[in-house]
Scaffold this active site. Sequence first.
Site, short mmCIF file in Angstrom:
data_model
loop_
_atom_site.label_atom_id
_atom_site.label_comp_id
_atom_site.label_asym_id
_atom_site.label_seq_id
_atom_site.Cartn_x
_atom_site.Cartn_y
_atom_site.Cartn_z
N VAL A 38 25.93 61.15 33.53
CA VAL A 38 25.63 60.14 34.55
C VAL A 38 26.34 60.37 35.90
O VAL A 38 25.92 59.84 36.91
CB VAL A 38 25.91 58.70 34.06
CG1 VAL A 38 25.07 58.38 32.83
CG2 VAL A 38 27.37 58.44 33.78
N SER B 42 29.51 60.48 42.75
CA SER B 42 28.62 59.35 42.56
C SER B 42 27.97 59.44 41.18
O SER B 42 28.46 60.18 40.32
CB SER B 42 27.57 59.29 43.66
OG SER B 42 26.89 58.05 43.63
N ASN B 43 26.92 58.67 40.96
CA ASN B 43 26.22 58.72 39.68
C ASN B 43 24.72 58.48 39.91
O ASN B 43 24.30 58.17 41.02
CB ASN B 43 26.81 57.69 38.70
CG ASN B 43 26.64 56.27 39.20
OD1 ASN B 43 25.53 55.77 39.32
ND2 ASN B 43 27.76 55.62 39.54
N HIS B 44 23.94 58.63 38.85
CA HIS B 44 22.48 58.66 38.97
C HIS B 44 21.82 57.28 39.07
O HIS B 44 20.60 57.20 39.02
CB HIS B 44 21.88 59.43 37.79
CG HIS B 44 22.24 60.88 37.79
ND1 HIS B 44 21.80 61.76 38.75
CD2 HIS B 44 23.05 61.61 36.97
CE1 HIS B 44 22.29 62.97 38.51
NE2 HIS B 44 23.05 62.90 37.43
N ALA B 109 26.34 50.53 38.83
CA ALA B 109 27.09 51.56 38.09
C ALA B 109 28.29 51.93 38.96
O ALA B 109 28.24 52.83 39.78
CB ALA B 109 26.20 52.77 37.84
#
Lengths: 233, 233
Positions: A38, B42-44, B109
């Site tokens: 992620v 960062s993240n998805h 997130a």
Amino acid sequence: QLVELTCQHFLAQNTAQILKGQHWLITAGPTREAIDPVRYISNHSSGKMGFAIAKAAADAGATVTLVSGPVALVTPSNVNRINVISAENMHQQVMAHVKSTNVFIACAAVADYKIAEVAQQKIKKSNDNMQINLVKNPDIVADVAALADKPFTVGFAAETQDVEHYAKDKLTRKNLDLIAANNVAASNQGFNSDTNALTVFSHAKQFELPLASKQQIAQQLVALIAQQRDENQ
Amino acid sequence: QLVELTCQHFLAQNTAQILKGQHWLITAGPTREAIDPVRYISNHSSGKMGFAIAKAAADAGATVTLVSGPVALVTPSNVNRINVISAENMHQQVMAHVKSTNVFIACAAVADYKIAEVAQQKIKKSNDNMQINLVKNPDIVADVAALADKPFTVGFAAETQDVEHYAKDKLTRKNLDLIAANNVAASNQGFNSDTNALTVFSHAKQFELPLASKQQIAQQLVALIAQQRDENQ
């Protein structure tokens, strides 16, 4: 002065498709380096400059292959787009398409480092501190410039300080033909901006492309590359 | 069964604006943690689920404040959107708006860690290896749930394995009222998908929201939250 002449010359001949028969390979956008399923490391490149160059080269008649990292942009007409995520993906695709390329423009903001060991499952928060270990990614533009039958190779230097120093060093060290430098910390020429200003260095000369829309800068840069490549041959 | 009833009940009353007079605070999207002026972690997360929840709550009559990380989404009608970049920005904005909030939904997130020392200039590639040192970010949902006059607090658990175990642990450990869990490694319910499936846990019960569009899932979740909050009071 020189740039203006070049640009006028180019625009006058634009309808004549001055790049017809040439294959230009262009990279654009950021790369993403996975930490786990992620999370990732990336950068603020929007891909706008690389896509603008691809459009300008295609408009001038070149066959254009655009290797793009993850961006939210529409592919310009008559451009063959290949999507990649990581620097390794991009390296692989560039090397697979560089043969018979006349011009290579490395406009992408490629991650210098990747994660040493990518976690297969989401890493759980535990300690107050954590470390991410990184190892160097392949150097795409240097690998292209090291080819025996290398294309005319153009790099980019997006810096936040000592722009000229870093750009000239990169030009020499990586055996590039041209390098386009910009100060991404300056206003109106950063990664997400719709405008840009470039200073382009060859081994002998320096060309200023003053602040304009990225599409205008792209047209001027494509004209300059075409002219410098002609001079070199 | 319960979910279907809840949903039908909710949809029947939707035009009656069942959340009128309530203030819902929702977070969405990823956060970005700067490494230097051009690079970040960062993240998805796409923000789609949080934006869908904001729309569903606003459609049901709630006054909605949406604190969003960097996403490429249009703000739903009648939603007050506040843009943030880092987890610290998001924490600050949530704490500034949580007073008088009836429901808080932590859908973003949020990066668990930030970079220990952010470089002021672009880091130059030098060694073959590099390390990034991280320190823990503030825990937004835990800080909200720890407030003396805490709102009804809903967390999310996006996991790639042991989903139920991690979700229930987070529910208890952070003193949440509900937690919505999903397996982001499963197909059609990942971060960038337009569909999702959730398992929602209260301290006593478990509710299944099977695979559907994120907007449908959002409507069901809003209905479930409203109903569980009524039961709690």
